[in-house]
Design an enzyme around this catalytic site. Structure first.
Site, mmCIF file in Angstrom:
data_model
loop_
_atom_site.group_PDB
_atom_site.id
_atom_site.type_symbol
_atom_site.label_atom_id
_atom_site.label_comp_id
_atom_site.label_asym_id
_atom_site.label_seq_id
_atom_site.Cartn_x
_atom_site.Cartn_y
_atom_site.Cartn_z
ATOM 1 N N GLY A 70 24.922 38.523 13.409
ATOM 2 C CA GLY A 70 24.970 39.448 12.292
ATOM 3 C C GLY A 70 24.046 39.084 11.151
ATOM 4 O O GLY A 70 23.735 39.922 10.315
ATOM 5 N N ARG A 71 23.621 37.824 11.092
ATOM 6 C CA ARG A 71 22.690 37.403 10.043
ATOM 7 C C ARG A 71 21.742 36.314 10.520
ATOM 8 O O ARG A 71 21.053 35.690 9.716
ATOM 9 C CB ARG A 71 23.466 36.915 8.830
ATOM 10 C CG ARG A 71 24.443 35.822 9.143
ATOM 11 C CD ARG A 71 25.249 35.436 7.934
ATOM 12 N NE ARG A 71 26.363 34.595 8.346
ATOM 13 C CZ ARG A 71 27.126 33.940 7.497
ATOM 14 N NH1 ARG A 71 26.895 34.023 6.215
ATOM 15 N NH2 ARG A 71 28.133 33.216 7.932
ATOM 16 N N ASP A 112 33.437 32.697 19.678
ATOM 17 C CA ASP A 112 32.026 32.968 19.396
ATOM 18 C C ASP A 112 31.377 31.847 18.600
ATOM 19 O O ASP A 112 30.167 31.881 18.356
ATOM 20 C CB ASP A 112 31.865 34.303 18.651
ATOM 21 C CG ASP A 112 32.664 34.362 17.367
ATOM 22 O OD1 ASP A 112 33.899 34.351 17.457
ATOM 23 O OD2 ASP A 112 32.061 34.429 16.273
ATOM 24 N N ASN A 113 32.158 30.837 18.202
ATOM 25 C CA ASN A 113 31.617 29.662 17.521
ATOM 26 C C ASN A 113 31.647 28.422 18.415
ATOM 27 O O ASN A 113 31.569 27.300 17.913
ATOM 28 C CB ASN A 113 32.417 29.371 16.247
ATOM 29 C CG ASN A 113 32.223 30.430 15.181
ATOM 30 O OD1 ASN A 113 31.256 31.184 15.213
ATOM 31 N ND2 ASN A 113 33.147 30.506 14.243
ATOM 32 N N GLY A 119 28.057 39.395 17.605
ATOM 33 C CA GLY A 119 26.610 39.245 17.710
ATOM 34 C C GLY A 119 26.028 38.532 16.506
ATOM 35 O O GLY A 119 26.724 38.179 15.555
#
Length: 497
Positions: A100-101, A260-261, A98
């Site tokens: 995260g930042r 996820d990238n 998710g």
């Protein structure tokens, strides 16, 4: 309406917002505010991206805008949120991940999502602080705009803002926030998340949202018996293949091609330990954390296909037929080589295809690899040779003069067959528009980062100016187009940011 949108202290950026991804509902995201950073300051900005967003000409003159884009003040009309996704990292299922930042401000009426990266902890931070550091933020800002200048699909970056607040990685560093912009930040991992948790309703809702917004032709195609989800998978595969062809042609290493990238729109996304090749080494690993070499330069096309296979598995509950899902991936195997050869022919100044072109391409890449010849400088000097007829500057790059001379003869003969008398200038023009003079080399980024750490941001602005138009000569900027210094090879870029 959320209280987040009603704050009387909210900053008006002069942008109108619409629900966009947030309309999918709470299963897909968590609403939250960014965490403020003290005493923010401007590090770098892109007027081109500001124009895309429709920001007023004086947008940087307001302290409240600076604070808002650092996450310290709310933005009028927005309801910020972080999204949930999962994914495979270095080939291993990592489970729930998710944002995260990264905190999404929202989507503009013009269809662009705006996101603050480094804006603080979210429910998906997995124990992290949710912050980004100045070095990685500058690298992402510059490379986002550099890739756009090269004509490669990418997320964009409006600005970097910094703060003297400390962030702890291997050592204390300055905090920073990148304001990122894209039509969508949806990744393969968004689909993997709901598929892995057997939440077919949410999986279908997400796929329908993406198809209707970004791939509407999949609704009316006859491909795969009218299966819109299979057609969607095929379309993503083809966009990804075209993207990878562009990466390989320009010598770009991503460094962390986790699922996820990977952008569902075929954009370059999540700039971490990336690198443009200096000396041409097909096996180059740009990520110091990648001890196995999974994401080496020459592995990127195969990794992209592996990631697409993971996406296919995630979409299987919607596609239903496994054979159809596999068939939807097949076009990657034809699109990538076709696109790559097309890009390489353009780098060679060849506007059409002919027998022997593949051997010509493979031949020069073998020569470059044998001596690790500087990739960008070689192609630019070859372009200049086509323009002025002087082969010595490009010939001087090789110790194996006989080997290069033999290849150059084949190259010249190919052009002699392809061009009518007087058309050499057209080939030279194509090459100069296909082979950049400037790329974001690691040492150039490092020099700008070190200056910025001392509050000198001229290096960031200078690099941005060159990288926005990398095919132009930019007289007086020779130092930015030269060979890297010896110390450049000691720079280590890892997943730490």
């Amino acid at each position: 309406m959320s209280l987040l949108a009603e704050d009387t202290a909210a900053t008006d950026l002069g942008v109108r917002w619409k629900p966009g991804f947030r309309a999918l509902g709470p299963a897909f995201l968590t609403e939250l505010r960014p965490t403020p950073l003290p005493d923010p300051y401007w590090v770098g900005h892109s007027d081109a991206v500001a124009g895309l967003l429709g920001l007023p000409a004086d947008w940087r003159q307001s302290d409240s805008t600076l604070a808002a884009l650092t996450g310290s003040l709310p933005v009028a009309g927005t309801q910020p949120f972080a999204t949930v996704y999962s994914g495979h990292q270095f080939g291993v299922w990592a489970g729930q991940l998710g944002d995260g930042r990264a905190i999404m401000l929202g989507e503009t009426e013009g269809g662009l999502e705006v996101q603050l990266k480094g804006a603080g902890r979210t429910p998906y931070s997995r124990g992290g602080d949710g912050r980004a550091v100045l070095r990685s933020s500058i690298r992402e800002f510059l490379c986002s705009e550099a890739m756009h200048g090269l004509g490669i699909p990418t997320t964009r970056a409006l600005c970097v803002t910094g703060s003297d607040a400390r962030v702890y990685r291997e050592e204390p560093e300055s905090a920073a926030v990148v304001t990122r912009v894209a039509p969508s930040f949806i990744r393969f991992g968004h689909f993997e998340h709901f598929a892995a948790n057997q939440r077919d309703a949410e999986l279908r809702a997400l796929a329908d949202y993406v198809i209707d917004r970004y791939y509407p032709a999949c609704r009316t195609t006859d491909r795969f018996g009218g299966n819109a989800y299979a057609a969607f998978l095929e379309a993503v595969s083809e966009r990804t293949a075209a993207l990878l062809a562009q990466w390989q042609a320009v010598g770009f290493c991503h460094g962390v091609m986790n699922t996820d990238n990977m952008s569902i729109l075929g954009l370059t996304i999540d700039y971490g330990p990336f690198q443009f090749l200096d000396g041409f080494d097909p096996r180059h690993i740009c990520n110091h954390s990648d001890t196995s070499g999974r994401y080496a330069f020459n592995q990127q096309p195969n990794v992209a296909y592996w990631n697409l296979f993971c996406l296919a598995q995630a979409l299987l509950p919607l596609i239903v037929d496994q054979e159809v899902a596999v068939a939807a991936l097949e076009s990657y195997k034809t699109v990538f080589p076709r696109e790559f050869e097309g890009r390489m022919r353009a780098k060679l100044g060849l506007g059409d295809s002919a027998e022997g072109d593949r051997a010509l391409i493979e031949g020069v890449l073998k020569l470059l690899a044998a001596e690790k010849v500087d990739y960008t400088i070689f192609w630019r000097r070859l372009s200049q040779h086509m323009a002025d007829g002087n082969a010595e500057p490009v010939r001087d790059l090789f110790l194996d003069r006989a080997g290069f001379d033999a290849w150059l003869l084949s190259f010249s003969e190919r052009h002699a067959k392809a061009s009518a008398p007087g058309q050499r200038s057209e080939a030279a023009d194509l090459m100069l528009k296909s082979n950049p003079r400037f790329v974001l080399r690691n040492h150039l980024g490092q020099q700008a980062i070190e200056a910025a750490a001392q509050k000198d941001f001229l290096g960031v602005a200078t690099l941005l100016n060159l990288l926005e138009t990398p095919f132009e000569e930019h007289p007086g900027a020779d130092a930015y187009a030269g060979f890297p210094p010896d110390w450049a090879s000691t720079i280590e870029i890892s997943c730490s940011s």
